[in-house]
Design a protein around this motif. Structure first.
Motif, PDB file in Angstrom:
ATOM      1  N   ASN A 137      -1.584  -4.243   4.116  1.00  0.00           N
ATOM      2  CA  ASN A 137      -2.731  -4.173   3.200  1.00  0.00           C
ATOM      3  C   ASN A 137      -3.813  -5.229   3.465  1.00  0.00           C
ATOM      4  O   ASN A 137      -4.778  -5.327   2.705  1.00  0.00           O
ATOM      5  N   GLY A 210      -9.806   8.454   1.417  1.00  0.00           N
ATOM      6  CA  GLY A 210      -9.736   7.250   2.244  1.00  0.00           C
ATOM      7  C   GLY A 210     -11.072   6.792   2.782  1.00  0.00           C
ATOM      8  O   GLY A 210     -12.140   7.312   2.444  1.00  0.00           O
ATOM      9  N   ASN A 301      -5.935   6.829   3.432  1.00  0.00           N
ATOM     10  CA  ASN A 301      -5.786   5.374   3.367  1.00  0.00           C
ATOM     11  C   ASN A 301      -7.132   4.673   3.489  1.00  0.00           C
ATOM     12  O   ASN A 301      -8.048   5.167   4.150  1.00  0.00           O
TER      13      ASN A 301
END
Length: 339
Positions: A137, A210, A301
């Motif tokens: 992350n 994303g 993402n």
């Protein structure tokens, strides 16, 4: 010894723009192409940027050769001093995994073997951010180690190709690897940004949640040339100018087409349903699969890239990605009006 440049993958988006940059600066590069490749598309890309595109195009010496044909490749590489290696099979259809490994990894191994044999001065390899590991992350940088878990055939093939470059460096070659993010540039409408433009023209209300990194193709090739002209070696670099959500990206394109921007966020399970339907459709009509599980990975993402490493080596002012995208769509519209 005069510099003699070889470009592999010269008919692709990066290769064609690289050839334009090289010829514009006075080079007479050798470019290899497969028998089925369309060099007229390269001439068309040249015409986007110059009124003297025909003269520049004639500076290229085309050689018909596959990267898997080591005999023909030998005859070509013995005549050059520098190699830009951008040839690749790009697909997120895992049925092509073995073919991608053959072309992307074995083809690179052939080039490295011959580069060592003929003491090539430097090689620049165009890889992908698909070879970068996660950073839990945090922004992804070049130190993020490769993880074999849940990798696509394409990512595996590019990782194995990178390993061949590092083998060459270990055996004395000077080499650099670039890992570009999503490349924005006109001319290759059947993949990458071209696919997004074509789908956005339809005016779909859906968008994936994303975000991705983006880089103008002209910025990418100019950085590649700068790296090859520098003393930098045994390094790889993320090449990325900024980040853009898929919603923003698709909205820019939709507005250029006077379509309503997408407004319904897709859920992960919805994208998986689209993939299932795409597989069924491809089986029914015998058409190639356009979507894959990679579509879920890359479009759901928030991918954040740390590209500060290249900026410490090369001072460069990037083009505005939104303006690059609008320019790309404008060229697409003009082409479609002519056809």
């Amino acid at each position: 010894m005069m510099t003699k440049i070889l470009v592999t993958g010269g008919t692709g988006l990066v290769g064609a723009h690289l050839l334009y940059s090289l010829t514009k600066n006075g080079a007479y590069p050798i470019a290899i192409k497969r028998a089925t490749s369309n060099i007229q598309n390269v001439k068309k890309i040249f015409s986007y940027y110059s009124n003297d595109s025909e003269t520049l195009f004639q500076q290229i010496q085309w050689k018909e050769c596959d990267v898997l044909d080591i005999v023909k490749l030998d005859l070509i590489i013995k005549e050059v001093t520098h190699i830009y290696h951008s040839a690749a099979l790009i697909s997120f259809n895992n049925k092509l995994k073995d073919k991608m490994i053959e072309i992307n990894a074995t083809g690179t191994a052939n080039i490295i073997d011959l580069a060592i044999k003929y003491d090539i001065q430097k090689i620049c390899y165009v890889s992908s951010i698909a070879t970068l590991g996660s950073n839990h992350n945090l922004p992804i940088d070049e130190s993020c180690f490769w993880d074999w878990t849940n990798q696509s055939g394409y990512a595996i093939s590019k990782h194995l190709a990178e390993m061949e470059i590092w083998r060459g460096v270990a055996e004395g070659l000077n080499g650099v690897i670039v890992n570009p993010s999503l490349i924005i540039g006109p001319g290759s409408w059947d993949s990458g940004i071209g696919t997004i433009i074509k789908k956005s023209k339809i005016g779909s209300p859906f968008y994936p949640p994303g975000s991705c990194g983006v880089i103008d193709v002209e910025d990418l090739v100019q950085i590649m040339v700068s790296l090859m002209d520098s003393t930098v070696t045994n390094e790889r670099f993320i090449i990325n100018s900024e980040h853009m959500s898929y919603k923003n990206l698709m909205s820019v394109v939709a507005k250029k087409f006077n379509k309503k921007p997408p407004y319904i966020k897709l859920k992960r399970w919805t994208i998986k349903c689209f993939i299932f339907l795409d597989i069924m459709w491809s089986k029914l009509w015998g058409k190639p699969i356009e979507l894959s599980t990679d579509a879920v990975k890359y479009t759901t993402n928030e991918i954040i890239l740390n590209s500060s490493k290249i900026n410490k080596k090369i001072k460069y002012n990037y083009r505005n990605a939104y303006e690059s995208l609008e320019k790309c769509v404008s060229i697409f519209e003009k082409e479609k009006l002519r056809t």
